[in-house]
Enzyme design. Structure first.
Site, short mmCIF file in Angstrom:
data_model
loop_
_atom_site.label_atom_id
_atom_site.label_comp_id
_atom_site.label_asym_id
_atom_site.label_seq_id
_atom_site.Cartn_x
_atom_site.Cartn_y
_atom_site.Cartn_z
N ASP A 51 -11.41 15.80 7.35
CA ASP A 51 -12.16 14.69 6.73
C ASP A 51 -13.66 14.86 6.97
O ASP A 51 -14.47 14.70 6.06
CB ASP A 51 -11.74 13.34 7.35
CG ASP A 51 -10.31 12.94 7.05
OD1 ASP A 51 -10.10 12.17 6.11
OD2 ASP A 51 -9.40 13.39 7.77
N GLU A 74 -16.29 8.15 2.26
CA GLU A 74 -15.42 7.31 3.09
C GLU A 74 -15.83 7.33 4.56
O GLU A 74 -15.83 6.30 5.23
CB GLU A 74 -13.96 7.76 2.97
CG GLU A 74 -13.06 6.98 3.92
CD GLU A 74 -11.60 7.32 3.81
OE1 GLU A 74 -10.81 6.61 4.46
OE2 GLU A 74 -11.23 8.27 3.11
N LEU A 119 -10.59 13.38 2.06
CA LEU A 119 -9.19 13.71 2.31
C LEU A 119 -8.37 12.45 2.09
O LEU A 119 -8.26 11.61 2.97
CB LEU A 119 -9.00 14.24 3.74
CG LEU A 119 -7.66 14.87 4.07
CD1 LEU A 119 -7.48 16.18 3.32
CD2 LEU A 119 -7.54 15.15 5.56
N ASP A 120 -7.83 12.31 0.91
CA ASP A 120 -7.01 11.16 0.56
C ASP A 120 -5.58 11.48 0.98
O ASP A 120 -5.03 12.49 0.56
CB ASP A 120 -7.10 10.91 -0.95
CG ASP A 120 -6.36 9.66 -1.38
OD1 ASP A 120 -6.41 8.65 -0.65
OD2 ASP A 120 -5.72 9.68 -2.45
N THR A 122 -4.79 11.09 4.57
CA THR A 122 -5.03 11.69 5.89
C THR A 122 -3.80 11.59 6.79
O THR A 122 -3.43 12.55 7.47
CB THR A 122 -6.24 11.03 6.59
OG1 THR A 122 -7.40 11.24 5.78
CG2 THR A 122 -6.47 11.63 7.96
N HIS A 198 1.50 1.64 4.33
CA HIS A 198 0.85 0.32 4.41
C HIS A 198 1.73 -0.74 3.75
O HIS A 198 1.27 -1.54 2.95
CB HIS A 198 -0.52 0.36 3.70
CG HIS A 198 -1.46 1.37 4.28
ND1 HIS A 198 -2.16 1.18 5.45
CD2 HIS A 198 -1.80 2.61 3.85
CE1 HIS A 198 -2.90 2.24 5.71
NE2 HIS A 198 -2.69 3.13 4.76
N LYS A 224 -0.62 9.47 -6.18
CA LYS A 224 0.16 8.53 -6.99
C LYS A 224 -0.24 8.60 -8.47
O LYS A 224 0.62 8.52 -9.35
CB LYS A 224 0.01 7.11 -6.44
CG LYS A 224 0.63 6.93 -5.05
CD LYS A 224 0.46 5.49 -4.57
CE LYS A 224 0.88 5.31 -3.12
NZ LYS A 224 -0.09 5.84 -2.16
N ASP A 247 -10.99 5.76 -3.18
CA ASP A 247 -9.59 6.13 -3.45
C ASP A 247 -9.28 6.11 -4.93
O ASP A 247 -8.42 6.85 -5.41
CB ASP A 247 -8.62 5.16 -2.76
CG ASP A 247 -8.67 5.22 -1.25
OD1 ASP A 247 -8.58 6.33 -0.72
OD2 ASP A 247 -8.81 4.17 -0.61
#
Length: 308
Positions: A51, A74, A119-120, A122, A198, A224, A247
């Protein structure tokens, strides 16, 4: 001469090469074996060496070439000297061969905001779920996401030792999206993709209300959206305030460029101007087709709980 190309096309061509460099850094950190994991706000909110290095690489590479850009990343990193080997100054010439959509031909550097997620996914990266991981560079103009680059560092990683790892998807509104094969979920199938790490009652209630045939729980917003455009899922439903502008900016462009739609759970478009709050506090609803079917099924209780 670079000057005959518009600012937007030069920026996207540069961001493509920068995203490819980022993918190499992501793979290198794993190969070296020390992820350098730190917790940010909680056990599911992690930051790794990748990241940090990727954000330095992307932001510094962009700022050197386009000093008037607003760049929002981010990771909250202290200012430090960036190693020259992290800098990418190339550009992908194929993009420069494409025409710039006329509505963007006069955009100035200082009019653009770039949202960077180095880094989506993580958490999935730290757990070895490598196909969940993406690098996201989204470009916004007048609050609207208009261009995006997604690098998947580990695309093909399960295809055997001789497979070429990684790919870069890119798109510009009014031009199209490239680097993948567009595919739709079979007609009549309702496959929901949602959060893996989440989960909450709101998330579950909203997914259940969609009456899905199947539910995929995976990491990363970029991942996604790729599921939507490659026919693995029909809707991305996230009834929670966990997602941020970095994101969604790049993935939204790719989806919109092929006729899809991404909003919050109330149906509002997301705003990406530099003053906007970073949190997508009213969640995310995204589809490639049949947006109204899914939007009409979002429960009122979910809408009341998630205030824009």
């Amino acid at each position: 001469m670079a000057s005959r190309h518009t600012v937007l096309m030069r920026l996207v061509a540069s961001a493509y090469s920068i995203a490819q460099k980022a993918g190499m850094i992501v793979r290198r950190v794993i190969a070296e074996g020390d992820l350098g994991i730190v917790e940010k706000t909680c056990a599911t909110d992690l930051q790794t060496k990748a990241d940090r290095l990727v954000q330095m690489s992307i932001c510094s590479s962009l700022a050197r070439k386009f000093p008037k850009l607003t760049i929002i990343g981010e990771e909250d990193l202290p200012p430090e000297e960036v190693d020259q080997e992290l800098i990418e100054d190339g550009q992908w010439e194929e993009i420069l061969k494409q025409p710039c959509p006329s509505q963007y031909s006069d955009i100035k550097e200082e009019d653009l905001v770039v949202w960077v997620d180095p880094l989506d996914g993580t958490k999935e990266y730290t757990e070895g779920l490598l196909d969940n991981v993406t690098v996201l560079i989204g470009i916004a103009y007048e609050g609207k996401a208009i261009a995006g680059i997604i690098n998947q560092p580990y695309y093909n990683y399960q295809a055997g030792p001789d497979a070429v790892l990684g790919r870069t998807i890119w798109g510009i509104l009014g031009l199209g999206a490239f680097g993948f094969q567009l595919k739709e979920v079979p007609a009549g199938k309702h496959i929901i993709t949602t959060t893996r790490s989440h989960n909450s009652k709101l998330v579950t209630d909203c997914v259940t209300a969609m009456n899905p045939d199947d539910v995929l729980r995976v990491g990363g917003a970029g991942n996604k959206i790729i599921q939507l455009i490659e026919g693995k899922a029909s809707a991305y439903v996230f009834a929670s305030p966990g997602c941020k502008k970095w994101d969604t900016c790049a993935p939204e462009v790719i989806l919109h460029a092929v006729g899809g739609k991404l909003t919050d759970v109330h149906g509002n478009a997301l705003q990406y101007n530099k003053e906007v709050k970073h949190m997508n506090s009213a969640g995310v609803l995204a589809t490639l087709r049949n947006y109204d079917y899914y939007a009409s099924r979002v429960p009122e209780s979910v809408k009341k709980a998630l205030v824009p």
